[in-house]
Enzyme design. Structure first.
Site, PDB file in Angstrom:
ATOM      1  N   ASP A  31      20.791 -43.917  -1.127  1.00 55.36           N
ATOM      2  CA  ASP A  31      21.841 -44.864  -1.528  1.00 55.36           C
ATOM      3  C   ASP A  31      21.657 -45.140  -3.015  1.00 55.36           C
ATOM      4  O   ASP A  31      20.564 -45.499  -3.452  1.00 55.36           O
ATOM      5  CB  ASP A  31      21.694 -46.175  -0.724  1.00 55.36           C
ATOM      6  CG  ASP A  31      22.939 -47.034  -0.801  1.00 55.36           C
ATOM      7  OD1 ASP A  31      23.486 -47.374   0.259  1.00 55.36           O
ATOM      8  OD2 ASP A  31      23.369 -47.366  -1.938  1.00 55.36           O
ATOM      9  N   GLY A  36      25.359 -50.791  -2.308  1.00 57.08           N
ATOM     10  CA  GLY A  36      24.358 -51.045  -1.269  1.00 57.08           C
ATOM     11  C   GLY A  36      23.359 -52.106  -1.711  1.00 57.08           C
ATOM     12  O   GLY A  36      23.255 -52.446  -2.892  1.00 57.08           O
ATOM     13  N   TYR A 141      43.016 -43.616  -0.528  1.00 54.08           N
ATOM     14  CA  TYR A 141      41.783 -43.806   0.264  1.00 54.08           C
ATOM     15  C   TYR A 141      41.866 -43.007   1.574  1.00 54.08           C
ATOM     16  O   TYR A 141      40.998 -42.190   1.879  1.00 54.08           O
ATOM     17  CB  TYR A 141      41.556 -45.297   0.542  1.00 54.08           C
ATOM     18  CG  TYR A 141      40.512 -45.525   1.599  1.00 54.08           C
ATOM     19  CD1 TYR A 141      39.194 -45.133   1.409  1.00 54.08           C
ATOM     20  CD2 TYR A 141      40.850 -46.121   2.826  1.00 54.08           C
ATOM     21  CE1 TYR A 141      38.238 -45.317   2.400  1.00 54.08           C
ATOM     22  CE2 TYR A 141      39.901 -46.311   3.813  1.00 54.08           C
ATOM     23  CZ  TYR A 141      38.602 -45.906   3.598  1.00 54.08           C
ATOM     24  OH  TYR A 141      37.665 -46.081   4.582  1.00 54.08           O
ATOM     25  N   ASN A 170      38.816 -51.799  12.362  1.00 54.19           N
ATOM     26  CA  ASN A 170      38.276 -52.788  11.427  1.00 54.19           C
ATOM     27  C   ASN A 170      36.837 -53.165  11.771  1.00 54.19           C
ATOM     28  O   ASN A 170      36.605 -53.974  12.672  1.00 54.19           O
ATOM     29  CB  ASN A 170      39.161 -54.037  11.406  1.00 54.19           C
ATOM     30  CG  ASN A 170      40.457 -53.780  10.669  1.00 54.19           C
ATOM     31  OD1 ASN A 170      41.218 -52.880  11.028  1.00 54.19           O
ATOM     32  ND2 ASN A 170      40.704 -54.531   9.622  1.00 54.19           N
ATOM     33  N   PHE A 208      48.275 -62.718   4.423  1.00 50.59           N
ATOM     34  CA  PHE A 208      49.185 -61.743   3.812  1.00 50.59           C
ATOM     35  C   PHE A 208      50.290 -61.336   4.786  1.00 50.59           C
ATOM     36  O   PHE A 208      50.108 -60.412   5.575  1.00 50.59           O
ATOM     37  CB  PHE A 208      48.400 -60.509   3.358  1.00 50.59           C
ATOM     38  CG  PHE A 208      47.399 -60.776   2.264  1.00 50.59           C
ATOM     39  CD1 PHE A 208      47.674 -61.660   1.232  1.00 50.59           C
ATOM     40  CD2 PHE A 208      46.166 -60.122   2.257  1.00 50.59           C
ATOM     41  CE1 PHE A 208      46.747 -61.893   0.224  1.00 50.59           C
ATOM     42  CE2 PHE A 208      45.239 -60.348   1.254  1.00 50.59           C
ATOM     43  CZ  PHE A 208      45.528 -61.242   0.237  1.00 50.59           C
ATOM     44  N   ASP A 285      49.886 -52.505   3.949  1.00 48.45           N
ATOM     45  CA  ASP A 285      49.418 -53.015   5.251  1.00 48.45           C
ATOM     46  C   ASP A 285      50.447 -52.721   6.341  1.00 48.45           C
ATOM     47  O   ASP A 285      51.515 -53.332   6.365  1.00 48.45           O
ATOM     48  CB  ASP A 285      49.231 -54.542   5.196  1.00 48.45           C
ATOM     49  CG  ASP A 285      47.816 -54.941   4.822  1.00 48.45           C
ATOM     50  OD1 ASP A 285      46.910 -54.089   4.899  1.00 48.45           O
ATOM     51  OD2 ASP A 285      47.628 -56.115   4.466  1.00 48.45           O
TER      52      ASP A 285
HETATM   53  N1  UDP Z   1      44.153 -60.323   5.370  1.00 44.97           N
HETATM   54  C1  UDP Z   1      44.736 -61.533   5.024  1.00 44.97           C
HETATM   55  N2  UDP Z   1      44.165 -62.243   4.020  1.00 44.97           N
HETATM   56  C2  UDP Z   1      43.048 -61.836   3.343  1.00 44.97           C
HETATM   57  C3  UDP Z   1      42.465 -60.596   3.715  1.00 44.97           C
HETATM   58  C4  UDP Z   1      43.054 -59.868   4.739  1.00 44.97           C
HETATM   59  O1  UDP Z   1      45.742 -61.951   5.598  1.00 44.97           O
HETATM   60  O2  UDP Z   1      42.598 -62.517   2.414  1.00 44.97           O
HETATM   61  C5  UDP Z   1      44.761 -59.545   6.475  1.00 44.97           C
HETATM   62  C6  UDP Z   1      45.229 -58.159   6.055  1.00 44.97           C
HETATM   63  O3  UDP Z   1      46.558 -58.215   5.607  1.00 44.97           O
HETATM   64  C7  UDP Z   1      45.066 -57.367   7.351  1.00 44.97           C
HETATM   65  C8  UDP Z   1      43.902 -58.059   8.052  1.00 44.97           C
HETATM   66  O4  UDP Z   1      43.749 -59.328   7.437  1.00 44.97           O
HETATM   67  O5  UDP Z   1      46.208 -57.520   8.148  1.00 44.97           O
HETATM   68  C9  UDP Z   1      42.592 -57.291   7.902  1.00 44.97           C
HETATM   69  O6  UDP Z   1      42.398 -57.034   6.538  1.00 44.97           O
HETATM   70  P1  UDP Z   1      41.001 -56.559   5.952  1.00 44.97           P
HETATM   71  O7  UDP Z   1      41.137 -56.526   4.448  1.00 44.97           O
HETATM   72  O8  UDP Z   1      39.905 -57.391   6.511  1.00 44.97           O
HETATM   73  O9  UDP Z   1      40.797 -55.101   6.533  1.00 44.97           O
HETATM   74  P2  UDP Z   1      41.724 -53.781   6.404  1.00 44.97           P
HETATM   75  O10 UDP Z   1      42.670 -53.850   7.582  1.00 44.97           O
HETATM   76  O11 UDP Z   1      42.415 -53.833   5.095  1.00 44.97           O
HETATM   77  O12 UDP Z   1      40.749 -52.685   6.514  1.00 44.97           O
END
Ligand code: UDP
Length: 330
Positions: A31, A36, A141, A170, A208, A285
């Site tokens: 790493d 990390g 990504y 997730n 969001f 998203d």
């Molecule tokens: N999310 C949110 N507010 C935040 C961070 C994330 O509403 O400050 C929402 C995001 O839109 C998604 C979910 O939480 O629907 C999971 O997001 P996260 O960034 O944890 O993981 P990802 O799905 O992007 O890998």
């Protein structure tokens, strides 16, 4: 087995190191410690702070430690950043991985476990997502991970490399004993941000998007415990004994959970209010992403020990309470 865990000081990698130890394997960590944390790796596990671009050094490590299998977790994973700085993502997630694979093949190491992502599916039309769902990533990504999946298929055919690519949903939670957990800088993930909002160390959480076509208007995701993920990586070892094996598995609980449901779980577990505000949708998203992980369950005997969001949040909260500033402070 002697297992090189590339990115073993990161979030998922460090949990995998502990699961490898628990299963009687011998992990060795590589790493570069950019993201990390040295403290995430047990003191008696060898840790090489090398860069994958340094093929000479990586080759030496593979030989010296008699590595039989490599797990690769080292990748950049900020979707938004991958859109604004795609070159960084192609260099790190693709080019660096190619260096690693060349070193492995040069050293005769032909077993590989790769961390892929549900972001390779983009915005699928049907839920839940099976491994046969078309992969149409909507950001660099996800594209870099799909590019690597395809590269691995070619390497399996040409050189007899055996690999498993796990498409994570997730990843969440922390080790049951609270010793290691999630610490990203910058932090963008929902659960740690909800903890910080509840603790008052950050402003109210932004939700969001509250107008999605979902039951409560917020995004549905499939939160899967990091130790559950890790155990699947070990359960696949036997299958990698077959030369040229090319395996793909979704790893998720199959249970969709909305952002508001996560907030509720955090409030229940922490006993605190999570102040939040409605915010615009975050670019890229999809409304809902959740897995059909039947294949991992049936083929690998994968058992999910944390099937619900509250049990996952409870482990994350334990880590958060013991380490409010992550690895930065005792
Ligand atoms: N999310 C949110 N507010 C935040 C961070 C994330 O509403 O400050 C929402 C995001 O839109 C998604 C979910 O939480 O629907 C999971 O997001 P996260 O960034 O944890 O993981 P990802 O799905 O992007 O890998």
């Amino acid at each position: 087995m002697n297992v090189l865990v590339v990115g073993g000081a990161g979030y998922i990698g460090s949990h995998c190191v502990r699961q490898l130890l628990a299963a009687g394997h011998r992990p060795v960590v590589l790493d570069n410690l950019v993201f990390g944390h040295r403290a995430a790796v047990p003191a008696d596990v060898p840790l090489y702070p090398a860069n994958l671009g340094n093929e000479k050094e990586v080759g030496k490590i593979l030989r010296k430690e008699k590595i039989e299998l490599v797990m690769h977790f080292a990748a950049y994973a900020y979707v938004g950043e991958s859109v604004t700085d795609p070159l960084k993502y192609y260099f790190n997630n693709v080019a660096a991985t190619l260096h690693l694979l060349r070193c492995m093949l040069g050293a005769g190491v032909k077993k590989f476990v790769f961390s892929s992502t549900c972001a390779t599916y983009g915005t699928p039309e049907k839920m839940p997502i099976t491994e046969d769902t078309p992969q149409v990533p909507i950001n660099p990504y996800g594209q870099t991970k799909l590019d690597m999946e395809n590269t691995l298929k070619a390497l399996a055919r040409a050189y007899g490399l055996s690999f498993a690519a796990f498409r994570y949903f997730n990843a969440a939670g922390a080790a049951a004993d609270g010793a290691i957990g999630e610490h990203h800088d910058p932090e963008t993930h929902l659960i740690p941000l909800a903890f910080d909002a509840a603790s008052g160390v950050r402003p109210p959480l932004q939700v969001f998007g509250t107008d999605y076509p979902t039951p409560d208007g917020t995004c549905l995701r499939d939160y899967v415990h990091v130790d559950d993920l890790s155990r699947a990586h070990i359960a696949v070892f036997d299958k990698l004994a077959t030369p040229g094996a090319a395996l793909f598995y979704n790893l998720g609980t199959g249970k969709p959970t909305s952002v508001l449901e996560v907030i509720k779980a955090v409030e229940k577990i922490s006993g605190r209010k999570v102040p939040y505000v409605a915010a615009p949708r975050r670019a890229g998203d999809p409304p809902a992403l959740y897995a059909d992980a039947t294949k991992a369950r049936t083929e690998l005997g994968w058992v999910i020990r944390y099937p619900d969001i509250e049990s996952i949040v409870a482990t994350a909260w334990k880590w958060h309470e013991a380490h409010p500033q992550g690895y930065a402070a005792p």
